[in-house]
Design a protein around this motif. Structure first.
Motif, mmCIF file in Angstrom:
data_model
loop_
_atom_site.group_PDB
_atom_site.id
_atom_site.type_symbol
_atom_site.label_atom_id
_atom_site.label_comp_id
_atom_site.label_asym_id
_atom_site.label_seq_id
_atom_site.Cartn_x
_atom_site.Cartn_y
_atom_site.Cartn_z
ATOM 1 N N GLN A 1 -2.038 -8.589 -4.498
ATOM 2 C CA GLN A 1 -0.827 -9.264 -4.956
ATOM 3 C C GLN A 1 -0.581 -10.565 -4.188
ATOM 4 O O GLN A 1 0.018 -11.509 -4.714
ATOM 5 N N ALA A 2 -1.068 -10.628 -2.943
ATOM 6 C CA ALA A 2 -0.884 -11.837 -2.150
ATOM 7 C C ALA A 2 -1.879 -12.937 -2.516
ATOM 8 O O ALA A 2 -1.672 -14.100 -2.157
ATOM 9 N N MET A 3 -2.996 -12.551 -3.229
ATOM 10 C CA MET A 3 -4.039 -13.537 -3.572
ATOM 11 C C MET A 3 -4.312 -13.516 -5.084
ATOM 12 O O MET A 3 -5.378 -13.061 -5.529
ATOM 13 N N PRO A 4 -3.349 -13.908 -5.897
ATOM 14 C CA PRO A 4 -3.551 -13.851 -7.353
ATOM 15 C C PRO A 4 -4.691 -14.771 -7.833
ATOM 16 O O PRO A 4 -5.251 -14.550 -8.904
ATOM 17 N N ALA A 5 -5.046 -15.782 -7.041
ATOM 18 C CA ALA A 5 -6.121 -16.714 -7.435
ATOM 19 C C ALA A 5 -7.457 -16.328 -6.816
ATOM 20 O O ALA A 5 -8.419 -17.106 -6.857
ATOM 21 N N GLY A 6 -7.544 -15.144 -6.217
ATOM 22 C CA GLY A 6 -8.793 -14.695 -5.617
ATOM 23 C C GLY A 6 -8.831 -14.927 -4.133
ATOM 24 O O GLY A 6 -8.005 -15.638 -3.553
ATOM 25 N N GLY A 7 -9.840 -14.313 -3.481
ATOM 26 C CA GLY A 7 -9.938 -14.461 -2.038
ATOM 27 C C GLY A 7 -10.909 -13.443 -1.459
ATOM 28 O O GLY A 7 -11.795 -12.933 -2.155
ATOM 29 N N HIS A 8 -10.689 -13.086 -0.182
ATOM 30 C CA HIS A 8 -11.578 -12.175 0.525
ATOM 31 C C HIS A 8 -10.740 -11.090 1.209
ATOM 32 O O HIS A 8 -9.723 -11.383 1.848
ATOM 33 N N PHE A 9 -11.209 -9.837 1.101
ATOM 34 C CA PHE A 9 -10.505 -8.712 1.709
ATOM 35 C C PHE A 9 -11.520 -7.872 2.465
ATOM 36 O O PHE A 9 -12.513 -7.406 1.901
ATOM 37 N N GLN A 10 -11.258 -7.657 3.765
ATOM 38 C CA GLN A 10 -12.179 -6.897 4.612
ATOM 39 C C GLN A 10 -11.515 -5.633 5.132
ATOM 40 O O GLN A 10 -10.370 -5.646 5.574
ATOM 41 N N THR B 1 -8.987 -1.890 10.373
ATOM 42 C CA THR B 1 -8.471 -3.259 10.261
ATOM 43 C C THR B 1 -8.607 -3.721 8.819
ATOM 44 O O THR B 1 -9.677 -3.619 8.215
ATOM 45 N N PHE B 2 -7.499 -4.237 8.264
ATOM 46 C CA PHE B 2 -7.463 -4.728 6.881
ATOM 47 C C PHE B 2 -7.059 -6.198 6.949
ATOM 48 O O PHE B 2 -5.938 -6.529 7.337
ATOM 49 N N ALA B 3 -7.984 -7.077 6.569
ATOM 50 C CA ALA B 3 -7.729 -8.525 6.710
ATOM 51 C C ALA B 3 -7.968 -9.237 5.384
ATOM 52 O O ALA B 3 -8.924 -8.940 4.656
ATOM 53 N N ASP B 4 -7.064 -10.175 5.046
ATOM 54 C CA ASP B 4 -7.253 -11.011 3.856
ATOM 55 C C ASP B 4 -7.099 -12.471 4.271
ATOM 56 O O ASP B 4 -6.627 -12.778 5.378
ATOM 57 N N ASN B 5 -7.500 -13.378 3.390
ATOM 58 C CA ASN B 5 -7.373 -14.804 3.687
ATOM 59 C C ASN B 5 -6.356 -15.459 2.754
ATOM 60 O O ASN B 5 -6.510 -16.612 2.357
ATOM 61 N N GLY B 6 -5.312 -14.707 2.456
ATOM 62 C CA GLY B 6 -4.250 -15.230 1.614
ATOM 63 C C GLY B 6 -3.293 -16.114 2.386
ATOM 64 O O GLY B 6 -3.567 -16.524 3.534
ATOM 65 N N PRO B 7 -2.118 -16.367 1.842
ATOM 66 C CA PRO B 7 -1.156 -17.291 2.472
ATOM 67 C C PRO B 7 -0.432 -16.687 3.674
ATOM 68 O O PRO B 7 0.322 -17.399 4.351
ATOM 69 N N GLY B 8 -0.616 -15.394 3.909
ATOM 70 C CA GLY B 8 0.080 -14.762 5.028
ATOM 71 C C GLY B 8 1.462 -14.248 4.636
ATOM 72 O O GLY B 8 1.886 -14.332 3.480
ATOM 73 N N ILE B 9 2.178 -13.731 5.608
ATOM 74 C CA ILE B 9 3.512 -13.128 5.396
ATOM 75 C C ILE B 9 4.572 -14.123 5.861
ATOM 76 O O ILE B 9 4.479 -14.667 6.967
ATOM 77 N N PRO B 10 5.569 -14.393 5.028
ATOM 78 C CA PRO B 10 6.653 -15.295 5.462
ATOM 79 C C PRO B 10 7.301 -14.800 6.753
ATOM 80 O O PRO B 10 7.561 -13.610 6.919
ATOM 81 N N GLU B 11 7.583 -15.695 7.652
ATOM 82 C CA GLU B 11 8.143 -15.320 8.949
ATOM 83 C C GLU B 11 9.510 -14.653 8.804
ATOM 84 O O GLU B 11 9.900 -13.822 9.621
ATOM 85 N N SER C 1 10.044 -7.214 0.113
ATOM 86 C CA SER C 1 8.930 -7.858 -0.580
ATOM 87 C C SER C 1 9.040 -9.364 -0.411
ATOM 88 O O SER C 1 10.134 -9.913 -0.202
ATOM 89 N N ALA C 2 7.875 -10.034 -0.519
ATOM 90 C CA ALA C 2 7.848 -11.503 -0.360
ATOM 91 C C ALA C 2 7.956 -12.207 -1.700
ATOM 92 O O ALA C 2 7.468 -13.326 -1.860
ATOM 93 N N GLY C 3 8.538 -11.566 -2.673
ATOM 94 C CA GLY C 3 8.748 -12.202 -3.970
ATOM 95 C C GLY C 3 7.560 -12.092 -4.912
ATOM 96 O O GLY C 3 7.469 -12.846 -5.880
ATOM 97 N N LYS C 4 6.631 -11.134 -4.656
ATOM 98 C CA LYS C 4 5.483 -10.949 -5.540
ATOM 99 C C LYS C 4 5.952 -10.387 -6.881
ATOM 100 O O LYS C 4 6.848 -9.534 -6.917
ATOM 101 N N GLN C 5 5.310 -10.817 -7.949
ATOM 102 C CA GLN C 5 5.769 -10.427 -9.291
ATOM 103 C C GLN C 5 5.681 -8.928 -9.507
ATOM 104 O O GLN C 5 6.552 -8.324 -10.122
ATOM 105 N N GLU C 6 4.632 -8.298 -9.001
ATOM 106 C CA GLU C 6 4.468 -6.869 -9.227
ATOM 107 C C GLU C 6 4.914 -6.040 -8.022
ATOM 108 O O GLU C 6 4.768 -4.823 -8.011
ATOM 109 N N GLY C 7 5.420 -6.682 -6.996
ATOM 110 C CA GLY C 7 5.758 -5.960 -5.773
ATOM 111 C C GLY C 7 7.048 -5.163 -5.891
ATOM 112 O O GLY C 7 8.003 -5.604 -6.521
ATOM 113 N N THR C 8 7.043 -3.976 -5.282
ATOM 114 C CA THR C 8 8.251 -3.124 -5.248
ATOM 115 C C THR C 8 8.847 -3.047 -3.851
ATOM 116 O O THR C 8 9.961 -2.544 -3.677
#
Length: 599
Positions: A506-515, A528-538, A550-557
């Motif tokens: 949900q944080a990377m709707p345009a694609g990315g990498h998830f480890q 450890t779960f790491a992504d290269n998305g925009p990160g979490i708003p402070e 939630s950070a305002g994701k369309q499908e987030g609950t």
């Protein structure tokens, strides 16, 4: 011998006789004075002292009767419990009236030949008693400080009138009597103070025992794990403290129509616990209904007593003490105690039982409020848990939907078989979540711990995670640097991994990498779960693991990360976030390798 010599000899003999008679009187009076002094030192009771002194004064004065009055300063009265002659009666005279009153006020001896000729004389007493007063001799009783303590009054000299010698003798007696009275009053005062001190000590000791008992009851209430256990311990302590044979606590049921025995100790306790009584019946029911205590010394003669129940239980009841469980508010029942071992229940027992009933009432209301809060919390938690289950249903339902569509297009039987196994595992996953929810609704919460090998677990998760991430153009990387075992609830661990993967998608709707990487952390396993998305708003990082954040994701609950934290904590582990603006988000899940089975 001349006539003159004979006359002189006769006068001498008369003088010798007179002096002999006076000497005899003096010796008799000295002996009586010695006896008075001996009596004054030997008698400690003031009533007995006044009686003996009155007898001796009457004898010494050769009088008809004597009375000793003591001065009551507060009431301004002269009083006496002793009157010699025709009988004994208590006399109280106002100090402003009568001969004795005048002597008390002026502190001077009074000697009258005819009482009725003196205006200070009060003839009312004679008219009332039928006695006739003629001569009177009254002298004041003076203390060491000169203060008047009372009056000694003797009436009706048997031969003639009271003389100057009688006055001096009575004054001498009065000085001795005054000292004796002061000493006796001092002794009596000391005895009274000692008695008061002993009573105060007894009251203090009783109060200390009561406070100790109440403190012990408080500890009992705090240590008990269930209300039934607490009430039974409280009753045992109360029965022992008040020295009786049996005790019980009756409470109104939820409908308020019947009395139930919430606790009972002593005679026939197990039978009593099964009883249910109509509201208001019995002594305890009457107390619960009216909010007033009851001390019953004769149960058989009290219409409130349930004689038939006594016969049914075959437990004779001699006396009853019952106090309300109300603590000044709405009565919820009564504390009833039966058969005081020594004597009968008294007001002191009632006071102590009332204090104990207040403790019991507070404990019962605390337990009820706690149970109510637990119910409310459980309902709230069920609601949150149901939200989480519905949230997590989406993953298996999506997988099932995808594989059903594949199966519809697949002709290869072996591939369809593998796809059906994946679907069946998702149904097992759904069933496990459903059972978990139902168990929680029953007040149960448990982990089903099994030995899990991380390499096998990650391989099983690979296909499922790829189907979650590939449609969004997210590359999956799995790296196992541990490849060892840990004990965990596999279904809950799978839910945690799915939620973290979905959060990344949900944080990377345009694609990315998830480890997903697994490392050996000593006695813990590090995921450890790491992504290269925009990160979490402070602005939400400090509350990220709370529900509905939630950070305002369309499908987030806003439930996914809250569920992950709950699963981590149930395992005795933790979940943390490492995030920098524009550099993705990294979650670290730490779980212990070995855990005892926990329910």
């Amino acid at each position: 011998m001349s006539e003159r010599s004979k006359a002189s000899g006769g006068k001498l003999r008369q003088e010798i006789a007179r002096l002999g008679a006076q000497l005899e009187i003096s010796e008799r009076r000295c002996a009586a004075m010695i006896e008075v002094a001996r009596n004054l030192t030997a008698v400690a009771d003031i009533d007995e002292l006044l009686r003996l002194v009155a007898e001796r004064v009457t004898s010494l004065m050769e009088a008809d009767r004597s009375t000793i009055f003591l001065l009551d300063k507060e009431r301004r009265e002269l009083w006496s419990k002793v009157a010699q002659g025709e009988g004994m009666q208590e006399i109280r005279l106002p100090v402003e009236r009568g001969l004795a009153g005048w002597v008390a006020r002026h502190g001077r001896t009074l000697n009258l030949r005819d009482a009725y000729a003196d205006e200070r004389f009060n003839p009312e007493i004679d008219r009332h008693s039928g006695y006739r007063t003629r001569s009177v001799l009254s002298a004041p009783l003076r203390g060491k400080s000169g203060e008047v303590l009372g009056v000694v009054q003797t009436l009706n000299k048997r031969r003639g009138y009271f003389s100057i010698e009688d006055e001096r003798l009575l004054e001498a007696i009065c000085s001795q009597v005054a000292v004796a009275i002061e000493n006796t009053q001092l002794v009596l005062g000391l005895l009274a103070r000692n008695i008061e001190l002993v009573e105060a000590q007894e009251q203090l000791a009783r109060r200390v025992r009561e406070l100790d008992a109440l403190a012990n009851l408080e500890r009992i209430a705090a240590a008990a794990v269930h209300i039934d256990e607490m009430l039974e311990r409280l009753l045992r302590q109360t029965v022992e403290l008040l020295g009786c044979q049996a005790g019980s606590i009756v409470l109104l049921d939820e409908q308020g129509q019947e009395l139930v025995f919430a606790g009972a100790v002593g005679g026939r306790a197990e039978q009593v616990k099964r009883l249910r009584l109509r509201r208001g019946s019995g002594v305890a029911g009457w107390v619960a209904e009216n909010g007033r205590s009851a001390l019953v010394s004769d149960p058989a003669g009290d219409p409130r007593h349930l004689t038939a129940l006594e016969d049914e239980l075959d437990f004779p009841v001699r006396n009853i003490l019952a106090v309300p469980l109300g603590a000044g508010g709405e009565n919820i029942g009564a504390l009833e105690l039966l058969n005081k071992v020594e004597g009968r229940f008294d007001e002191e027992d009632e006071k102590l039982a009332t204090l104990i009933a207040g403790q019991a009432h507070s404990a019962i209301m605390t337990w009820r409020q706690r149970e109510e809060r637990e119910k409310e919390n459980r309902l709230s938690s069920i609601g949150q848990m149901l939200s989480g289950v519905i949230h997590d249903f989406r993953t298996p339902m999506t997988i099932i939907s995808g594989y059903v569509q594949l199966m519809a297009l697949e002709n290869d039987e072996q591939k369809r078989h593998r796809q059906s196994e994946v679907i069946l595992r998702q149904f097992d996953f759904i069933n496990n979540m459903t059972r978990e929810l139902l168990a929680f609704a029953r007040g149960e919460s448990q982990l089903l711990l099994h030995k899990i090998y991380t390499n096998q677990f990650l391989e099983q998760m690979r296909e499922l995670l790829e189907r979650e991430l590939e449609p969004a153009g997210i590359e999956l990387e799995l790296q196992d640097n541990y490849q060892g075992p840990l004990r965990a609830d596999e279904n809950k661990l799978r839910r945690a991994v799915f939620n973290l993967a979905r959060n990344a998608r949900q944080a990377m709707p345009a694609g990315g990498h998830f480890q997903v990487r697994v490392d050996d952390g000593g006695d813990r396993v590090l995921f450890t779960f790491a992504d290269n998305g925009p990160g979490i708003p402070e602005s939400i990082r400090h509350r990220l693991f709370n529900s509905f954040v939630s950070a305002g994701k369309q499908e987030g609950t806003g439930l996914g990360l809250a569920i992950v934290r709950k699963i981590a904590e149930e395992h005795g582990g933790s979940i943390t976030l490492d995030c920098r603006a524009g550099q993705g988000a990294t979650f670290r899940l730490e779980l212990p390798k070995r855990m005892e089975d926990t329910t």
